[in-house]
Design a protein around this motif. Structure first.
Motif, PDB file in Angstrom:
ATOM      1  N   ASP A 139       0.869  -1.169   0.000  1.00  0.00           N
ATOM      2  CA  ASP A 139       0.000   0.000   0.000  1.00  0.00           C
ATOM      3  C   ASP A 139       0.910   1.223   0.000  1.00  0.00           C
ATOM      4  N   GLY A 140       1.030   1.870  -1.151  1.00  0.00           N
ATOM      5  CA  GLY A 140       1.977   2.966  -1.298  1.00  0.00           C
ATOM      6  C   GLY A 140       1.711   4.140  -0.385  1.00  0.00           C
ATOM      7  N   ASP A 141       0.467   4.382  -0.030  1.00  0.00           N
ATOM      8  CA  ASP A 141       0.132   5.541   0.810  1.00  0.00           C
ATOM      9  C   ASP A 141       0.632   5.378   2.238  1.00  0.00           C
ATOM     10  N   THR A 142       0.646   4.164   2.750  1.00  0.00           N
ATOM     11  CA  THR A 142       1.086   3.932   4.127  1.00  0.00           C
ATOM     12  C   THR A 142       2.464   3.291   4.212  1.00  0.00           C
ATOM     13  N   GLY A 143       2.928   2.700   3.112  1.00  0.00           N
ATOM     14  CA  GLY A 143       4.179   1.956   3.135  1.00  0.00           C
ATOM     15  C   GLY A 143       4.029   0.600   3.797  1.00  0.00           C
ATOM     16  N   GLU A 144       2.792   0.224   4.128  1.00  0.00           N
ATOM     17  CA  GLU A 144       2.509  -1.042   4.804  1.00  0.00           C
ATOM     18  C   GLU A 144       2.248  -2.140   3.786  1.00  0.00           C
ATOM     19  N   ASN A 146       0.403  -5.638   2.777  1.00  0.00           N
ATOM     20  CA  ASN A 146      -0.621  -6.691   2.874  1.00  0.00           C
ATOM     21  C   ASN A 146      -1.892  -6.343   3.638  1.00  0.00           C
ATOM     22  N   LEU A 147      -1.805  -5.736   4.813  1.00  0.00           N
ATOM     23  CA  LEU A 147      -2.975  -5.621   5.677  1.00  0.00           C
ATOM     24  C   LEU A 147      -4.116  -4.840   5.034  1.00  0.00           C
ATOM     25  N   ALA A 148      -3.812  -3.755   4.312  1.00  0.00           N
ATOM     26  CA  ALA A 148      -4.875  -2.968   3.687  1.00  0.00           C
ATOM     27  C   ALA A 148      -5.647  -3.808   2.674  1.00  0.00           C
ATOM     28  N   PHE A 149      -4.949  -4.641   1.921  1.00  0.00           N
ATOM     29  CA  PHE A 149      -5.595  -5.477   0.910  1.00  0.00           C
ATOM     30  C   PHE A 149      -6.375  -6.614   1.569  1.00  0.00           C
ATOM     31  N   ILE A 150      -5.800  -7.200   2.614  1.00  0.00           N
ATOM     32  CA  ILE A 150      -6.476  -8.298   3.313  1.00  0.00           C
ATOM     33  C   ILE A 150      -7.784  -7.808   3.911  1.00  0.00           C
ATOM     34  N   ARG A 151      -7.748  -6.637   4.558  1.00  0.00           N
ATOM     35  CA  ARG A 151      -8.960  -6.100   5.188  1.00  0.00           C
ATOM     36  C   ARG A 151     -10.057  -5.845   4.165  1.00  0.00           C
ATOM     37  N   PHE A 261      20.909  -6.760  -9.807  1.00  0.00           N
ATOM     38  CA  PHE A 261      19.719  -6.442  -9.015  1.00  0.00           C
ATOM     39  C   PHE A 261      19.935  -5.144  -8.258  1.00  0.00           C
ATOM     40  N   ILE A 262      18.964  -4.225  -8.356  1.00  0.00           N
ATOM     41  CA  ILE A 262      18.992  -2.959  -7.631  1.00  0.00           C
ATOM     42  C   ILE A 262      17.944  -3.039  -6.522  1.00  0.00           C
ATOM     43  N   PRO A 263      18.352  -3.276  -5.253  1.00  0.00           N
ATOM     44  CA  PRO A 263      17.360  -3.374  -4.171  1.00  0.00           C
ATOM     45  C   PRO A 263      16.778  -2.001  -3.850  1.00  0.00           C
ATOM     46  N   LEU A 264      15.445  -1.925  -3.761  1.00  0.00           N
ATOM     47  CA  LEU A 264      14.778  -0.653  -3.514  1.00  0.00           C
ATOM     48  C   LEU A 264      13.818  -0.683  -2.328  1.00  0.00           C
ATOM     49  N   ILE A 265      13.401  -1.861  -1.905  1.00  0.00           N
ATOM     50  CA  ILE A 265      12.448  -1.940  -0.803  1.00  0.00           C
ATOM     51  C   ILE A 265      12.545  -3.312  -0.164  1.00  0.00           C
ATOM     52  N   GLN A 266      12.290  -3.378   1.138  1.00  0.00           N
ATOM     53  CA  GLN A 266      12.221  -4.657   1.844  1.00  0.00           C
ATOM     54  C   GLN A 266      10.750  -5.013   1.989  1.00  0.00           C
ATOM     55  N   GLU A 267      10.326  -6.056   1.307  1.00  0.00           N
ATOM     56  CA  GLU A 267       8.912  -6.416   1.327  1.00  0.00           C
ATOM     57  C   GLU A 267       8.649  -7.546   2.307  1.00  0.00           C
ATOM     58  N   ARG A 268       7.456  -7.490   2.908  1.00  0.00           N
ATOM     59  CA  ARG A 268       7.052  -8.519   3.858  1.00  0.00           C
ATOM     60  C   ARG A 268       6.146  -9.520   3.161  1.00  0.00           C
ATOM     61  N   TYR A 269       6.553 -10.759   3.207  1.00  0.00           N
ATOM     62  CA  TYR A 269       5.830 -11.842   2.549  1.00  0.00           C
ATOM     63  C   TYR A 269       5.085 -12.621   3.626  1.00  0.00           C
TER      64      TYR A 269
END
Length: 317
Positions: A139-144, A146-151, A261-269
């Motif tokens: 969720d680009g607006d919060t930087g969070e 999964n949770l926004a989509f799951i809800r 590879f250019i790392p740009l973000i740490q994503e939570r899976y």
């Protein structure tokens, strides 16, 4: 149709003109007897014909079949009423390792794998077609993650979200980075060609969110409509020079030569499981698997994984 013919779930999906998730659901319910050869589920032609006959007559009672005979180097596990099935969705190799541990340590349940993206995984759970779904949606607006989509997709449901791994996501570029691509803002450079992931995948959502946040129109990206269904294929297109960049995770880059590879973000899976009364026993057992040292030990050698939150409950209704 000969009695020794058998079909994969993908072939049955095409023959019956239904989704692969629906095929898994039929197997899960016992309406379509199946057995496993290695990592692949197969259905005998005779059982498929029997199912079609019952479907035409409106009788879809579960039936039992014995495993077919096969050479000893092909391990076969029949799906029968003695074991319930757990459909696990997602494409990461960590899910294959999880499935192996579930089969070993969660009694009375047999895992089935469905290789679909994050959004389709959540939709399949909403439709009752899967049991353990994986997701990495930003969720680009919060930087969070999964949770926004799951809800939004599982509104009204009770569920638990558990972390599987965290991993670096970013851009694949050609070896040596000849175009000098260092971040999202550089994607507006002229004459760049990209290769994309399919709609609903975590990588596609990551790209689209970053384009929105950086004010970049999809229309300026040459190759935006060129889609591949997994990270390895995207990295491969970049490595062969068919594209200048693509979005993906670090692990795939380490497995494909000729790509950086250019790392740009740490994503939570994360993993999502519905807290239905009938699910409570196996959910607790799966959580113990995720928190076990033996499971983590199998994940540690894989490049790009951060296991600091593995097994932690991220959110629970």
């Amino acid at each position: 149709m000969t009695t020794d013919m058998s079909y994969t779930t993908e072939e049955i999906s095409k023959l019956l003109k239904i989704s692969k998730l629906t095929v898994y659901d039929l197997i899960k319910k016992g309406e379509l007897p199946a057995y496993r050869v290695g990592k692949q589920m197969r259905v005998d032609a005779s059982d498929l014909e029997a199912y079609k006959t019952r479907a035409k007559g409106g009788k879809l009672a579960a039936v039992q079949t014995e495993a077919v005979q096969a050479p000893s180097h092909y391990p076969i596990s029949p799906v029968s009423s003695s074991k319930n099935t757990l459909v696990i969705t997602g494409q990461d190799v960590s899910l294959d390792i999880l499935a192996k541990h579930i089969e070993k340590y969660v009694p009375h349940y047999r895992p089935l794998r469905s290789y679909v993206g994050s959004m389709d995984s959540l939709i399949s759970m909403y439709k009752g077609e899967s049991d353990i779904v994986s997701t990495h949606l930003l969720d680009g607006d919060t930087g969070e993650y999964n949770l926004a989509f799951i809800r939004k997709l599982l509104i009204g449901s009770s569920y638990v979200v558990v972390n599987l791994v965290s991993r670096a996501a970013g851009l694949y570029v050609q070896q040596g980075n000849p175009k000098g691509i260092l971040g999202w803002a550089d994607l507006t450079q002229p004459d760049l060609r990209m290769v994309n992931r399919e709609k609903g995948s975590g990588a596609r959502v990551l790209l689209d969110e970053q384009l929105r946040l950086h004010g970049i129109s999809q229309g300026v990206l040459s190759g935006y409509d060129q889609e591949e269904s997994n990270h390895m294929s995207v990295a491969g297109k970049v490595a062969t020079g068919e594209a200048d960049f693509g979005v993906g995770i670090e692990k795939a880059a380490s497995m494909v030569g000729g790509v950086d590879f250019i790392p740009l973000i740490q994503e939570r899976y994360d993993l999502v499981m519905l807290k239905k009364p009938e699910n409570q026993i196996w959910i607790e057992q799966v959580k113990r698997v995720l928190q076990s040292e033996s499971f983590r030990n199998e994940l540690r050698p894989i490049q790009g994984y951060d296991l600091s939150q593995t097994g932690n409950i991220i959110y629970e209704t």
